[in-house]
Design a protein around this motif. Structure first.
Motif, PDB file in Angstrom:
ATOM      1  N   ASP A 122      28.326  39.711   3.641  1.00 21.86           N
ATOM      2  CA  ASP A 122      27.234  38.857   4.124  1.00 21.86           C
ATOM      3  C   ASP A 122      27.559  37.364   4.120  1.00 21.86           C
ATOM      4  O   ASP A 122      26.653  36.543   4.271  1.00 21.86           O
ATOM      5  CB  ASP A 122      25.950  39.093   3.311  1.00 21.86           C
ATOM      6  CG  ASP A 122      25.526  40.548   3.314  1.00 21.86           C
ATOM      7  OD1 ASP A 122      25.648  41.186   4.371  1.00 21.86           O
ATOM      8  OD2 ASP A 122      25.094  41.038   2.255  1.00 21.86           O
ATOM      9  N   GLN A 123      28.822  36.998   3.946  1.00 21.02           N
ATOM     10  CA  GLN A 123      29.173  35.580   3.942  1.00 21.02           C
ATOM     11  C   GLN A 123      29.826  35.116   5.237  1.00 21.02           C
ATOM     12  O   GLN A 123      29.763  33.943   5.582  1.00 21.02           O
ATOM     13  CB  GLN A 123      30.104  35.274   2.763  1.00 21.02           C
ATOM     14  CG  GLN A 123      29.446  35.457   1.403  1.00 21.02           C
ATOM     15  CD  GLN A 123      30.320  34.935   0.275  1.00 21.02           C
ATOM     16  OE1 GLN A 123      30.930  33.881   0.391  1.00 21.02           O
ATOM     17  NE2 GLN A 123      30.380  35.680  -0.813  1.00 21.02           N
ATOM     18  N   LEU A 149      36.876  34.260  16.210  1.00 20.03           N
ATOM     19  CA  LEU A 149      36.595  32.920  15.710  1.00 20.03           C
ATOM     20  C   LEU A 149      35.464  33.075  14.701  1.00 20.03           C
ATOM     21  O   LEU A 149      34.369  33.524  15.063  1.00 20.03           O
ATOM     22  CB  LEU A 149      36.190  31.986  16.848  1.00 20.03           C
ATOM     23  CG  LEU A 149      36.305  30.484  16.568  1.00 20.03           C
ATOM     24  CD1 LEU A 149      37.749  30.098  16.284  1.00 20.03           C
ATOM     25  CD2 LEU A 149      35.758  29.655  17.713  1.00 20.03           C
ATOM     26  N   VAL A 150      35.719  32.743  13.437  1.00 14.78           N
ATOM     27  CA  VAL A 150      34.767  33.045  12.365  1.00 14.78           C
ATOM     28  C   VAL A 150      34.248  31.775  11.711  1.00 14.78           C
ATOM     29  O   VAL A 150      34.907  30.729  11.712  1.00 14.78           O
ATOM     30  CB  VAL A 150      35.383  33.980  11.299  1.00 14.78           C
ATOM     31  CG1 VAL A 150      35.819  35.285  11.911  1.00 14.78           C
ATOM     32  CG2 VAL A 150      36.539  33.306  10.584  1.00 14.78           C
ATOM     33  N   VAL A 151      33.038  31.903  11.151  1.00 11.19           N
ATOM     34  CA  VAL A 151      32.364  30.807  10.461  1.00 11.19           C
ATOM     35  C   VAL A 151      31.632  31.388   9.253  1.00 11.19           C
ATOM     36  O   VAL A 151      31.559  32.603   9.080  1.00 11.19           O
ATOM     37  CB  VAL A 151      31.346  30.100  11.387  1.00 11.19           C
ATOM     38  CG1 VAL A 151      32.033  29.471  12.590  1.00 11.19           C
ATOM     39  CG2 VAL A 151      30.247  31.073  11.841  1.00 11.19           C
ATOM     40  N   ARG A 152      31.075  30.518   8.431  1.00 12.22           N
ATOM     41  CA  ARG A 152      30.168  30.987   7.389  1.00 12.22           C
ATOM     42  C   ARG A 152      28.830  31.357   8.021  1.00 12.22           C
ATOM     43  O   ARG A 152      28.388  30.705   8.972  1.00 12.22           O
ATOM     44  CB  ARG A 152      29.952  29.904   6.325  1.00 12.22           C
ATOM     45  CG  ARG A 152      31.143  29.652   5.435  1.00 12.22           C
ATOM     46  CD  ARG A 152      30.811  28.635   4.331  1.00 12.22           C
ATOM     47  NE  ARG A 152      30.462  27.335   4.888  1.00 12.22           N
ATOM     48  CZ  ARG A 152      31.349  26.424   5.283  1.00 12.22           C
ATOM     49  NH1 ARG A 152      32.637  26.682   5.221  1.00 12.22           N
ATOM     50  NH2 ARG A 152      30.952  25.268   5.776  1.00 12.22           N
ATOM     51  N   MET A 153      28.197  32.374   7.478  1.00 13.37           N
ATOM     52  CA  MET A 153      26.884  32.751   7.969  1.00 13.37           C
ATOM     53  C   MET A 153      25.905  31.582   7.827  1.00 13.37           C
ATOM     54  O   MET A 153      24.947  31.455   8.599  1.00 13.37           O
ATOM     55  CB  MET A 153      26.372  33.978   7.210  1.00 13.37           C
ATOM     56  CG  MET A 153      25.023  34.496   7.690  1.00 13.37           C
ATOM     57  SD  MET A 153      25.022  35.013   9.435  1.00 13.37           S
ATOM     58  CE  MET A 153      25.766  36.640   9.289  1.00 13.37           C
ATOM     59  N   SER A 154      26.150  30.693   6.865  1.00 12.48           N
ATOM     60  CA  SER A 154      25.246  29.575   6.594  1.00 12.48           C
ATOM     61  C   SER A 154      25.449  28.387   7.529  1.00 12.48           C
ATOM     62  O   SER A 154      24.730  27.393   7.414  1.00 12.48           O
ATOM     63  CB  SER A 154      25.426  29.107   5.142  1.00 12.48           C
ATOM     64  OG  SER A 154      26.769  28.702   4.917  1.00 12.48           O
ATOM     65  N   LEU A 209      27.608  38.849  14.550  1.00 10.70           N
ATOM     66  CA  LEU A 209      27.622  37.573  15.255  1.00 10.70           C
ATOM     67  C   LEU A 209      26.690  36.597  14.549  1.00 10.70           C
ATOM     68  O   LEU A 209      25.644  36.980  14.011  1.00 10.70           O
ATOM     69  CB  LEU A 209      27.162  37.757  16.703  1.00 10.70           C
ATOM     70  CG  LEU A 209      28.140  38.482  17.631  1.00 10.70           C
ATOM     71  CD1 LEU A 209      27.448  38.851  18.931  1.00 10.70           C
ATOM     72  CD2 LEU A 209      29.374  37.632  17.897  1.00 10.70           C
ATOM     73  N   HIS A 210      27.055  35.326  14.551  1.00  6.46           N
ATOM     74  CA  HIS A 210      26.196  34.286  13.983  1.00  6.46           C
ATOM     75  C   HIS A 210      24.947  34.145  14.865  1.00  6.46           C
ATOM     76  O   HIS A 210      25.032  34.281  16.092  1.00  6.46           O
ATOM     77  CB  HIS A 210      26.966  32.963  13.930  1.00  6.46           C
ATOM     78  CG  HIS A 210      26.255  31.899  13.177  1.00  6.46           C
ATOM     79  ND1 HIS A 210      25.207  31.168  13.711  1.00  6.46           N
ATOM     80  CD2 HIS A 210      26.435  31.417  11.912  1.00  6.46           C
ATOM     81  CE1 HIS A 210      24.775  30.300  12.819  1.00  6.46           C
ATOM     82  NE2 HIS A 210      25.501  30.426  11.715  1.00  6.46           N
TER      83      HIS A 210
END
Length: 305
Positions: free
Chosen positions: A99-100, A244-249, A292-293
């Motif tokens: 979940d991060q 391409l990844v990011v933090r969920m926050s 996906l964000h």
């Protein structure tokens, strides 16, 4: 209905007309890439340049890294804001940090290369036994995937932990017998090597099914066309999707703005590397096991993806 109509109209606008969307995206965007001779760095640098032009309230910068594994760790520890990574590495980190992580999209497929000197004794994968082989730099996705390939194939080597540029130099100098590298086609550093140092790529058709059975459907059989590098024949490689990844926050407007930039700036990004031209909105939404964000979802919904 009016809001839907406005969203559809805005989605059709060129980047230069996106002032309202660009203005709402704010903050730092530290982009974790890879070595200067590989695709992540060129793609990421081009994204940073587009941010400067079309996302005026976003301060974009490029981080030169060891690539996939290091990049995901940088997202998790907050030293990067967006990162390129292989799907198998994303999956492994999602299990240990549920979940991060979130994805902005699936970009293109990497090809696992195993590069050897054309005049050398290594003709096939099993000829690597007990030879000096660079499996990729510490913290790279290449290293993790290479170790899986070697383990599945029951091949013991004299392993070296070299990044792409150092691997190329070592093969040229005779310091190693082969090197692994995972990258989109063509990998500039390998193309440069092949122009004046005859190379061969090893066939990797044998371990693909075993990799899929043990680690999941992140691996697929792909062909490196003969036209990719000087002097090679068409060779079966192992394909791995890149995300391409990011933090969920990450704040939603920034995630939306970067996702939109990827698609509406695709032609500009492809000038930096042709892998960017392979971005496809239908496949981009498939990023298992990462969700996906929400900002990316807002963009894809506006496009009816």
């Amino acid at each position: 209905m009016r809001r839907r109509t406005l969203l559809a109209f805005a989605a059709a606008l060129p980047l230069s007309a996106c002032e309202s969307d660009g203005a709402e995206a704010t903050g730092n965007l530290r982009i974790a890439t890879g070595s200067p001779g590989a695709v992540y760095y060129r793609y990421g640098s081009a994204i940073a340049e587009l941010c400067k032009r079309y996302l005026p309230n976003v301060h974009a910068s490029v981080l030169t890294t060891a690539a996939s594994q290091f990049n995901v760790q940088s997202i998790l520890d907050g030293t990067a804001d967006v990162a390129f990574t292989q799907a198998d590495i994303a999956a492994e980190n999602d299990q240990s940090h549920p979940d991060q992580l979130a994805a902005l999209g699936r970009l293109y497929d990497d090809h696992i290369h195993v590069v050897v000197a054309a005049s050398g004794p290594v003709k096939g994968l099993h000829d690597l036994r007990q030879r000096r082989v660079s499996i990729g730099g510490e913290g790279s996705g290449t290293a993790i995937t290479a170790l899986r390939v070697l383990s599945i194939s029951d091949i013991a080597i004299e392993g070296k932990r070299l990044g792409l540029d150092d691997s190329v130099a070592a093969l040229r100098a005779g310091g190693i017998d082969a090197f692994f590298f995972s990258g989109g086609l063509p990998v500039a550093a390998i193309a440069d090597l092949a122009r004046d140092f005859p190379i061969r790529l090893l066939d990797l058709s044998e371990p693909v099914k075993a990799l899929r059975a043990q680690y999941g459907d992140y691996y697929a059989e792909r062909v490196v066309p003969a036209s990719t590098y000087t002097g090679i024949t068409a060779t079966v490689a192992i394909g791995i999707a890149n995300y391409l990844v990011v933090r969920m926050s990450m704040n939603e407007p920034l995630a939306y703005g970067v996702t939109r930039l990827l698609f509406e700036g695709r032609d500009e990004l492809a000038k930096a590397h042709q892998a960017a031209a392979r971005l496809n909105i239908r496949s981009a939404i498939s990023t298992p096991p990462l969700p996906l964000h929400p900002g990316a979802i807002r963009y894809y919904r506006a496009q009816k993806a």
